[in-house]
Design a protein around this motif. Sequence first.
Motif, PDB file in Angstrom:
ATOM      1  N   HIS A 215       1.567   7.085  -7.822  1.00 28.81           N
ATOM      2  CA  HIS A 215       0.841   6.705  -6.619  1.00 28.81           C
ATOM      3  C   HIS A 215       1.592   5.666  -5.792  1.00 28.81           C
ATOM      4  O   HIS A 215       1.036   5.043  -4.911  1.00 28.81           O
ATOM      5  N   THR A 216       2.866   5.468  -6.092  1.00 27.82           N
ATOM      6  CA  THR A 216       3.644   4.484  -5.339  1.00 27.82           C
ATOM      7  C   THR A 216       4.022   5.049  -3.976  1.00 27.82           C
ATOM      8  O   THR A 216       4.410   6.202  -3.859  1.00 27.82           O
ATOM      9  N   ALA A 217       3.921   4.225  -2.954  1.00 30.39           N
ATOM     10  CA  ALA A 217       4.222   4.682  -1.597  1.00 30.39           C
ATOM     11  C   ALA A 217       5.649   5.176  -1.489  1.00 30.39           C
ATOM     12  O   ALA A 217       6.577   4.552  -1.997  1.00 30.39           O
ATOM     13  N   THR A 218       5.827   6.336  -0.848  1.00 28.32           N
ATOM     14  CA  THR A 218       7.163   6.885  -0.675  1.00 28.32           C
ATOM     15  C   THR A 218       7.522   7.083   0.789  1.00 28.32           C
ATOM     16  O   THR A 218       8.620   7.523   1.090  1.00 28.32           O
ATOM     17  N   PHE A 219       6.586   6.789   1.698  1.00 33.85           N
ATOM     18  CA  PHE A 219       6.835   6.994   3.118  1.00 33.85           C
ATOM     19  C   PHE A 219       6.657   5.672   3.864  1.00 33.85           C
ATOM     20  O   PHE A 219       5.801   4.863   3.505  1.00 33.85           O
ATOM     21  N   ASN A 220       7.466   5.477   4.900  1.00 32.38           N
ATOM     22  CA  ASN A 220       7.486   4.173   5.571  1.00 32.38           C
ATOM     23  C   ASN A 220       6.479   4.036   6.702  1.00 32.38           C
ATOM     24  O   ASN A 220       6.441   3.008   7.376  1.00 32.38           O
ATOM     25  N   ASP A 221       5.639   5.055   6.944  1.00 29.77           N
ATOM     26  CA  ASP A 221       4.689   4.975   8.054  1.00 29.77           C
ATOM     27  C   ASP A 221       3.246   5.209   7.592  1.00 29.77           C
ATOM     28  O   ASP A 221       2.400   5.669   8.351  1.00 29.77           O
ATOM     29  N   LEU A 222       2.957   4.872   6.315  1.00 27.95           N
ATOM     30  CA  LEU A 222       1.621   5.125   5.774  1.00 27.95           C
ATOM     31  C   LEU A 222       0.917   3.878   5.265  1.00 27.95           C
ATOM     32  O   LEU A 222      -0.135   3.985   4.636  1.00 27.95           O
ATOM     33  N   GLU A 223       1.464   2.703   5.538  1.00 31.69           N
ATOM     34  CA  GLU A 223       0.982   1.489   4.867  1.00 31.69           C
ATOM     35  C   GLU A 223      -0.537   1.333   4.913  1.00 31.69           C
ATOM     36  O   GLU A 223      -1.170   1.012   3.912  1.00 31.69           O
ATOM     37  N   TYR A 224      -1.146   1.551   6.071  1.00 37.91           N
ATOM     38  CA  TYR A 224      -2.594   1.385   6.192  1.00 37.91           C
ATOM     39  C   TYR A 224      -3.304   2.676   6.614  1.00 37.91           C
ATOM     40  O   TYR A 224      -4.419   2.639   7.121  1.00 37.91           O
ATOM     41  N   HIS A 225      -2.667   3.809   6.377  1.00 37.91           N
ATOM     42  CA  HIS A 225      -3.235   5.066   6.856  1.00 37.91           C
ATOM     43  C   HIS A 225      -4.398   5.515   5.973  1.00 37.91           C
ATOM     44  O   HIS A 225      -4.357   5.378   4.752  1.00 37.91           O
TER      45      HIS A 225
END
Length: 547
Positions: free
Chosen positions: A145-155
């Motif tokens: 579940h670790t973030a892998t995309f740089n434009d999803l922080e608060y999506h």
Amino acid sequence: MRFLTTWIIMLTLLLTGQWNMVSAEETFHDLDQTPWAKEEILYLNDEGIINGYGNGLFGPRDPITRQQAAMMLVNDLYPNETPQSHPDFSDLDKDSIYYEAIAIAEEKGLVSGYPDGTFRGSAPITRAEASYMIDQAYDVEGTDHTATFNDLEYHWAKESIEELASLQIINGYRDGSFQPQKSIIRAEFSVILAFTINEDLRPDPEMKAHFIDVGQGDSTLIETPSGKTILIDGGRKSAGEEVVDYLSKAGIDTIDLLVATHPDADHIGGLIDVMENIKVNKVLDSGKTHTTDTYFEYLDLIERKDIPLEIAEEGTTLDFSQLDIKVLNSENTSSDNNESSIVLKASYDEIDFLLTGDATVENEQTMSRLYDVEAEILKVGHHGAETSTSDEFVHYVDPEVGILSYGDNHYGHPESEVTNRLWDHGTDLYSTCDTGDITITTNGTTYDVHGSSFDGSDECTTEDNDNDSGSGGGNGSDDGEVSYPINVNTAGFELLQEITGVGPTIAQNIIDYRNANGPFETYSELLNVSYIGEVTLEEMRPEITLG
């Protein structure tokens, strides 16, 4: 009578096997627009989940609409059900071919309407909406579940997107973005749905190992199958900008684990620029200390950036999903920096990488006795120096591919004894000096090497290198390790910085003074160099010589 005759003929052909049903591939004449989705579209059609427009077209590049997506989900999950209630959407016509599918989808919680009472079935859906819809419909359980995309922080759809991405169901773009608001086309939605329903259709996740050309030094980037990044060494300080640029072009803005195999300048120097410009989540260090300005700057930056630091322990396994990484060597009590090298074995299913730093023959003997060192890919130890890669070790590793990382040098790297030994064993060699950056991609079963095979001919090895503007210049031992005392009259820019108290500015000032006045005749003459005072000279004195 004509109709009856035609029907009899058709029935006869069907019963005798002379009537061939038209396949989906023959029905859809436009699938070549998206050849990467053709197999998945045909699969869904064969399963009765999708169909085309009825005119021989599927429209793979058309945006998929809310009503089309609802029908596809219902066709798969609830193919034999009928709606128990009537949806109260003001814009949904009961005569619509999508009416029942939308009604069932609403009952099952797959779709919902808008606050104004509309459903807006003809509206296209976004990549984020598609991800959320499929995640909820199939209750997808991801592996990471670790973030892998740089434009999803608060999506709002972040969790669903990452669930699908961790299973190779959906992916992003080369710049590290996901672009959640971008409309999704029918071909893309078909692929995502097919990958969700049938995991056998999903591509095998890939691991990539990048052996970056940093000149005379080492730098290896690993992209794990789950999307994590590991950077092992960074070359000399002069290579730092190149490493940062390489990472940037690869769309990498975070290093999950930075490994400093040992404190020699040709391994840790470039890491300073990396830590200055790229987020680093953790540093793994050998624990071996050094006395150079480069080493102290490296430590100071870790402290200033508040980066968690861990000392490697031999025999431990690093925690990376789908990739097994084991520490085979880390001797921080050794008096030799090279013997302290962190050695890692990274295994992805059937493919193993052995990354040896500058580990010595003695290290190799110990590792071969304690661990399974067999590997398809070997990062040849110590730039191809004879102090590593013994005949016995080659036998135990049994490498198919050997990577030589080195640049213009006067040490004789790689030594012919080593290259001949590997060739005699049947190992294909690749050289960063000869071919530049080398990338190996593997799905865990097979691998591809992107680079030109090394035949032993290059222009990177010289008998000596006393050029003041170069990266070498005297006082390098035969195995590439800096030996003291360092001759301040012949040492180059990088080597001068191995002297305690000498940083880039003083190193250049020493060179400028030599060029203007000739070699230093006395130690006190060094006081004429800008920024060298009594205290600095006292620090330098035990490590320098004049000839």
